[in-house]
Design an enzyme around this catalytic site. Structure first.
Site, PDB file in Angstrom:
ATOM      1  N   GLU B 199       0.860  -1.186   0.000  1.00  0.00           N
ATOM      2  CA  GLU B 199       0.000   0.000   0.000  1.00  0.00           C
ATOM      3  C   GLU B 199       0.888   1.225   0.000  1.00  0.00           C
ATOM      4  OE1 GLU B 199      -3.904  -0.023   2.462  1.00  0.00           O
ATOM      5  OE2 GLU B 199      -2.360   1.021   3.637  1.00  0.00           O
ATOM      6  N   GLU B 274     -11.577   3.434  10.204  1.00  0.00           N
ATOM      7  CA  GLU B 274     -10.349   4.207  10.359  1.00  0.00           C
ATOM      8  C   GLU B 274      -9.793   4.629   9.005  1.00  0.00           C
ATOM      9  OE1 GLU B 274      -7.714   1.758  12.708  1.00  0.00           O
ATOM     10  OE2 GLU B 274      -8.738   2.296  14.568  1.00  0.00           O
ATOM     11  N   ARG B 291     -16.302  -3.382  16.436  1.00  0.00           N
ATOM     12  CA  ARG B 291     -16.512  -3.469  17.878  1.00  0.00           C
ATOM     13  C   ARG B 291     -16.507  -2.049  18.437  1.00  0.00           C
ATOM     14  NH1 ARG B 291     -11.504  -1.851  19.289  1.00  0.00           N
ATOM     15  NH2 ARG B 291      -9.818  -2.475  17.881  1.00  0.00           N
ATOM     16  N   VAL B 294     -11.603   1.568  22.368  1.00  0.00           N
ATOM     17  CA  VAL B 294     -11.129   2.102  23.644  1.00  0.00           C
ATOM     18  C   VAL B 294     -11.539   3.565  23.782  1.00  0.00           C
ATOM     19  CG1 VAL B 294      -9.070   2.687  24.974  1.00  0.00           C
ATOM     20  CG2 VAL B 294      -9.174   0.526  23.718  1.00  0.00           C
TER      21      VAL B 294
END
Lengths: 535, 490, 176
Positions: B199, B274, B291, B294
């Protein structure tokens, strides 16, 4: 209590002369003490460093709590003996604070001939242990000695108060529940092995510490066995197998840290409740003491001026101020502790002797410790005084003084001659501590008096034998006597023989007494009661 | 609505989930390993059941045991927290098969997003920008040419990887072949799957992520973005929302792309997409975490939504609890992760015990702790002890409150990064919002602990000495007159 | 006697110089007047030459963690300082203090062990006992094989000796 009035004139030439004289004596004292404490041949210091050992002074500073005082005894012991080979009599003794507790410390000085014990070393150590017994103070021994000086064995082995007395004292201390700790920082050979052996707790350093009744040379001579110090009596043997030593340490630092922690385990002592006030510095400057003490042993001075520069707030409650004026008696506080002071202002007459006796009884009645400030050349003699019973009166004073159940302290400020020494609590009278000043002299009588007396005796002898009396013979007798007395009556001779617990710089007297009184409170008061007073 | 939920996790996230369950009147079941018996989540939950097993982390990963406990306690839902089993598709399937509700997305979506290569393809197909890249489709030889075509600098990544493991930066063509070989073998070793991809590397990028909620039917809302650029060893330590100095148009684009992706996947429950954002304004899809993350509290404080509650409602079948038009960002929130580590020793993890824990209480301050006073900090679990979040009307105010809270926070007995975090809060570049993933390395000199003034050092040494009873005795318990006489020799 | 501590692996000495009328302590070259007070939960305040410093402290083993002025210090008490400098032969060799049999060897030659780790399990007088490493280190040799009997005092395990350098910083770590 009233504040003592001083009539001292510090501008007076007499004051200035005395000041210069005594200041010089004090400087000399400090010089000699410094040399006795620290001056050692470099090779001895190097040898110690190579063995990984600290000097005894370094050990002492690490053992004591920081920022606390140390009252050292008899720094100048043996200064006039053995050709000066044994500064401080090869040991250090004194009272200091370890882990917050007052202890007597005895440290062998291995920088002097491997720490070997001379006869005066034994005397100094026995004295330190006597102090521990009388005041019920725990003891910390820093052991590092090659053992007794074999060449001088007849003066340190056989008699009642020689080497054996150290070990006997250790047992008495233990029986009294007074604790002892020994740090084995070097060799403990023969009798010396009993010091850790008889201590309640001991610590031993691996490598340099060793405890054995017979060292390797002796063992080889006796049985032919060849063995190293460590194998014979080293740390691991005694801490792991024989059980003779309690705590192993890998270094002196660790041993001292363990020692301090052991002392921290001991309960705090219960002291008897002496009358106490918050302490207060004297009003007058103690430095002026140098100008009060005369530069001549025969000259007098007013003890009240001395008292004013030692006691709290310079306050003094005088007893019978108008009677028996050659003995000043009264109450004061030193570092907050109540004391009864008896101080000579001249020779002792019938009245002053009786006053002293009565005052001693008053102090015992009130549980007040006694402080004797000596400047005594003797009792008044002559027909008039014997008729008045001066012998009986002196006997009464001695009887009262000896029968005292309160602790007694003595400072010999100037002269200490003859029977006056007895009544005023000389060495033989079990004072807890006895200190002297550098100008002090002690003897059965003063040198000049002795010279005159012996010259007189010689004259009579020559006349009796019908021999010629020449001025030269008499002058010779006088000169020889004076010379002998000059040597033997000096404070340095006295302290060399451990007839006292050390010479003090006069300005240090207050601190020394404060610590001494505090230490003495650890022993309970004895039974009250006197013998028969010849009336 | 769910009646009783088992939290298949530990530490601060377990406590945080239990807090919301309590508030909603839902029963809570905690599971714990023996090493964690003093942990706070054990006492906070209504019920606690011990996990058997020698290795602590393995116990929390024991799927069958967790499901068995769920059944025996009668819990009807499992919240997996983050880490552990939260992105384990197999577990999600087992849970569903057992008739228990898994509070999270469907297993299929987990698999899709868990596969770096598949997810990239899926993103590209749905109009989400991806960095120029090359997939490994045959052997390493043919991959070499395609990778070189991506342009340098480039990153070789493991397809099944994450968390920065097995990643290689290649700057010149000469280094490419060797790095490809090593990356493939590491991927096989770490993840059991040797596939790699290349990438384009965006230098000094910003890490921007978007929080989303989906109802599983294609309806997705976004709860705006978070900035997580402050990282060390690819782990975030400071996160905030909104992202500073982000033009509104760009923000809208990024959030819209995130919604597009989640919607196309028919994403259910909470998730985060993200992105990396280059200095030129170009942004590329990085990955999707299926999920709760944090750093979710900073979104909660700025948007005013309890994300765990949202998760529970979606899982219960109530659909999305909020509509996009009702969502807006108010104020600014910053989160600092409190780790048991020594920043001056290259962030080496530390162990010890939480001797003292004093929680800061300020306006807008929230402390999510996973530890209590007296608890041991062991190498058995990861080094994050707690999260400190500060909210303020402006970013500057939030940073100031965070700095003050870090000063007041006392966590003693184990080395932590608390003082290091406080220095970040004071850093000029940070306060100007000039962030990128190389921030900590760039500012290392400024963030290093300043030298001590001698008097301050003395004060600290004395504070330590006075806590020692032995020292106190020699300072205060010397009898008179010795204490007054002081140092004296005759 | 001076009180020796450890700060960032350097020896630090403090000395009590005076107690009356106020406590004066020497650290390095400076003598400072010191007051101190403590509160609940490890809170403390120390006044040095009139300036007040407050924070929290917590003792862990022989180290004190002090949080003050936005920094955290880890300071070793004298016990820690002594531990760092003392190295004795007893730390290199593990001997049997009774005769017995070797049951199990848990750390072979070359194994890295931490203080307290089990090295061997022996049986003596029908009692099995595990012997642990006295310090962190590396096992040099296990001298007795399993199922073999040994006498009292026998050398069972030896550790690779640490290089003793009194000038090295504490804990044997190389200085930066």
């Amino acid at each position: 209590m009233t504040i003592l009035k001083s009539s001292l004139n510090t501008g007076d030439p007499e004051f200035r002369r005395r000041y210069a004289f005594n200041k010089k004596l004090a400087a000399e004292l400090h010089e000699k003490q410094k040399a006795a404490r620290h001056a050692r041949p470099q090779r001895d210091l190097d040898r110690l460093a190579k063995q990984g050992k600290m000097t005894p002074r370094e050990r002492l500073e690490k053992l004591l709590d920081p920022g606390t005082p140390f009252l050292e005894f008899s720094t100048l012991a043996a200064n006039r003996a053995y050709g000066g080979e044994s500064p401080g009599a090869s040991c250090i003794t004194g009272i200091g604070i370890v882990s917050g507790r007052e202890v007597v410390i005895h440290a062998d000085d291995s920088t002097v001939k491997g720490g070997a014990w001379y006869p005066l070393t034994i005397k100094k150590i026995v004295r330190a242990l006597d102090i521990a017994i009388e005041n019920q103070l725990p003891v910390v021994h820093l052991c590092d000695s090659a053992g007794g000086q074999l060449q001088l064995q007849s003066d340190l082995f056989p008699d009642k108060y020689y080497a054996g007395r150290m070990f006997r004292n250790q047992c008495v201390l233990s029986k009294m529940n007074v604790k002892q700790l020994a740090l084995v920082l070097g060799q403990c050979t023969a009798g010396g092995a009993y010091i850790p052996g008889l201590s309640d707790y001991n610590v031993i350093v691996r490598g340099t510490g060793a405890v054995f009744l017979g060292g390797p040379p002796l063992v080889k001579a006796a049985t032919g066995q060849i063995v190293t110090s460590d194998e014979l009596g080293g740390c691991d043997l005694h801490t792991q197998i024989s059980g003779t030593c309690d705590y192993p340490a890998s270094s002196e630092d660790e041993a001292i840290a363990i020692g301090r922690d052991i002392v921290a385990q001991w309960e705090r002592p219960k002291k008897w409740a002496i009358q106490q006030e918050p302490p207060e510095a004297p009003l007058y400057d103690p430095d002026e003491l140098y100008g009060i003490i005369p530069d001549d042993i025969k000259k007098a001075f007013d003890m009240r001026e001395v008292i004013a520069r030692i006691v709290d707030g310079s306050r003094f409650h005088e007893y019978q101020p108008a009677y028996g004026t050659t003995l000043v008696c009264g109450f004061a506080y030193i570092w907050g502790y109540k004391v009864g002071i008896l101080a000579n202002n001249g020779i002792l007459f019938n009245d002053s002797t009786l006053k002293g006796t009565h005052f001693i009884e008053l102090c015992n009645q009130n549980n007040t410790p006694l402080l004797f400030l000596q400047n005594i050349t003797g009792f008044m003699i002559g027909k008039e005084y014997e008729t008045a019973g001066i012998t009986k009166d002196g006997a009464k004073m001695i009887m009262a003084q000896v029968g005292s159940h309160v602790p007694k302290f003595t400072v010999m400020c100037h002269a200490s001659f003859g029977a006056g020494n007895y009544g005023m609590c000389g060495r033989a009278y079990d004072g807890r501590f006895l200190f002297t000043w550098p100008n002090h002299q002690i003897g059965v009588m003063g040198g000049e008096q002795a010279a005159n007396t012996l010259a007189e005796v010689k004259l009579r002898q020559l006349e009796r034998n019908g021999e010629a009396v020449t001025p030269e013979i008499l002058a010779d007798v006088r000169a020889q006597t004076l010379k002998a007395y000059e040597t033997q009556t000096s404070a340095y001779y006295s302290t060399s023989e451990v007839w006292d617990d050390g010479i003090l710089d006069p300005v240090d007297t207050r601190n020394a007494l404060g610590m001494a009184i505090s230490a003495s409170l650890n022993a309970p008061l004895g039974q009250q009661g006197y013998g028969v007073f010849r009336m | 609505m769910l009646k009783k939920v088992l939290i298949a996790n530990r530490g601060e996230i377990a406590c945080r989930v239990i807090r919301t369950l309590r508030r909603l009147g839902i029963g809570s079941v905690a599971v714990y390993h023996h090493e964690d018996r003093l942990a706070p989540h054990v006492k906070l939950a209504d019920e606690a059941v011990r996990l058997e097993g020698d290795v602590p982390t393995a116990a929390y990963l024991d799927q069958d045991q967790v499901i068995a406990i769920c059944k025996s306690t009668g819990a009807d839902g499992i919240h997996p927290g983050y880490g552990f089993l939260s992105e384990n598709a197999g577990f999600a399937e087992k849970v569903a098969t057992a008739g228990i509700i898994f509070i999270g997305p469907e297993a299929e979506v987990m698999r899709l997003m868990g596969d770096k290569i598949r997810s990239r393809i899926f993103a590209a197909e749905n109009g989400v920008p991806v960095a120029p890249s090359a997939m490994q489709e045959g052997d390493l030889e043919s991959f070499l040419k395609k990778a070189a075509a991506v342009g340098f600098p480039l990153l070789i990544k493991a397809s099944a990887g994450g968390g920065g493991k097995g990643m290689k930066i290649v700057r010149t063509a000469g280094e490419l072949a060797e790095n490809i070989r090593v990356a493939a073998s590491e991927a096989q070793r770490y993840f059991g799957d040797g596939r790699i991809y290349a990438e384009r590397l965006v230098e000094l990028p910003r890490h921007i992520e978007v929080q989303v909620l989906g109802d599983g039917k294609g309806n997705v809302v976004h709860l705006f973005e978070r900035e997580c650029s402050i990282q060390r060893r690819y782990q975030k330590i400071v996160e905030e929302s909104p992202a500073p100095n982000l033009p509104g148009k760009l923000r809208d684009e990024i959030c819209a792309a995130a919604v597009r992706l989640a919607s196309a996947a028919k994403y259910k429950n909470a998730g985060t997409i993200e992105f990396i954002l280059g200095a030129d304004g170009a942004f590329y899809f990085l990955e999707m975490n299926t999920r709760l993350q944090v750093e979710h509290p900073v979104t909660e404080m700025v948007v005013g939504i309890d994300l765990v509650e949202a998760q529970l409602r979606i899982a219960s079948g109530e659909g999305l609890p909020v509509s996009q038009k009702d969502l807006k960002q108010t104020g600014h929130a910053i989160e600092c992760r409190i780790n048991a580590e020594e920043p001056e020793k290259d962030f080496r993890p530390a162990t010890g015990k939480v001797g003292i824990l004093r929680v800061p209480e300020g306006e807008g301050v929230r402390f999510d702790a996973g530890i209590v006073q007296g608890q041991a900090v062991t190498p058995a679990f990861d080094s994050m002890l707690a999260k400190l979040i500060a909210y303020g009307p402006t970013r500057a105010e939030a940073a100031k409150r965070m700095e003050r809270a870090l000063q007041e926070l006392a966590l003693l007995g184990v080395p932590t990064n608390i003082d290091y975090l406080a220095r970040i809060m004071r850093n000029k570049e940070f306060l100007a919002g000039k962030l990128h993933t190389g921030f900590l390395a760039q500012e290392a000199a400024d963030l290093a602990a300043p030298p001590l003034a001698s008097e301050e050092e003395t004060a600290a040494i004395l504070a330590a000495a006075f806590s020692d009873p032995d020292f106190r005795r020699i300072a205060f318990e010397i009898p008179e007159p010795y204490a007054s006489i002081g140092y004296w020799r005759n | 006697m001076s009180y020796q501590m450890l700060l960032a692996e350097q020896d630090v000495t403090i000395e009590i110089v005076e107690r009356r009328p106020s406590l004066k302590i020497k650290n390095g070259d400076a003598v400072r007047t010191v007051l101190e007070s403590s509160g609940p939960d490890g809170a403390f305040a120390v006044t040095v030459d009139g300036r007040s410093y407050s924070g929290w402290r917590c003792t862990v083993g022989d180290e004190v963690h002090v949080r003050m002025g936005g920094r955290t210090f880890i300071i070793g008490l004298p016990q820690a300082q002594l531990r760092a400098h003392v190295h004795s032969k007893g730390d290199d060799e593990i001997h049997a203090d009774m005769p017995g049999t070797m049951i199990a060897i848990h750390a072979e030659a070359g194994a890295s062990v931490a203080a307290g780790d089990k090295l061997v399990t022996i049986e003596s007088m029908k009692l099995q006992v595990s012997l642990v490493a006295p310090r962190d280190g590396v096992v040099d040799k296990v001298h007795v094989a399993a199922e073999t009997a040994f006498e009292r005092g026998a050398l069972l395990v030896s550790l690779v000796p640490l290089v003793q350098d009194t000038e090295a910083p504490a804990k044997g770590e190389a200085s930066k």
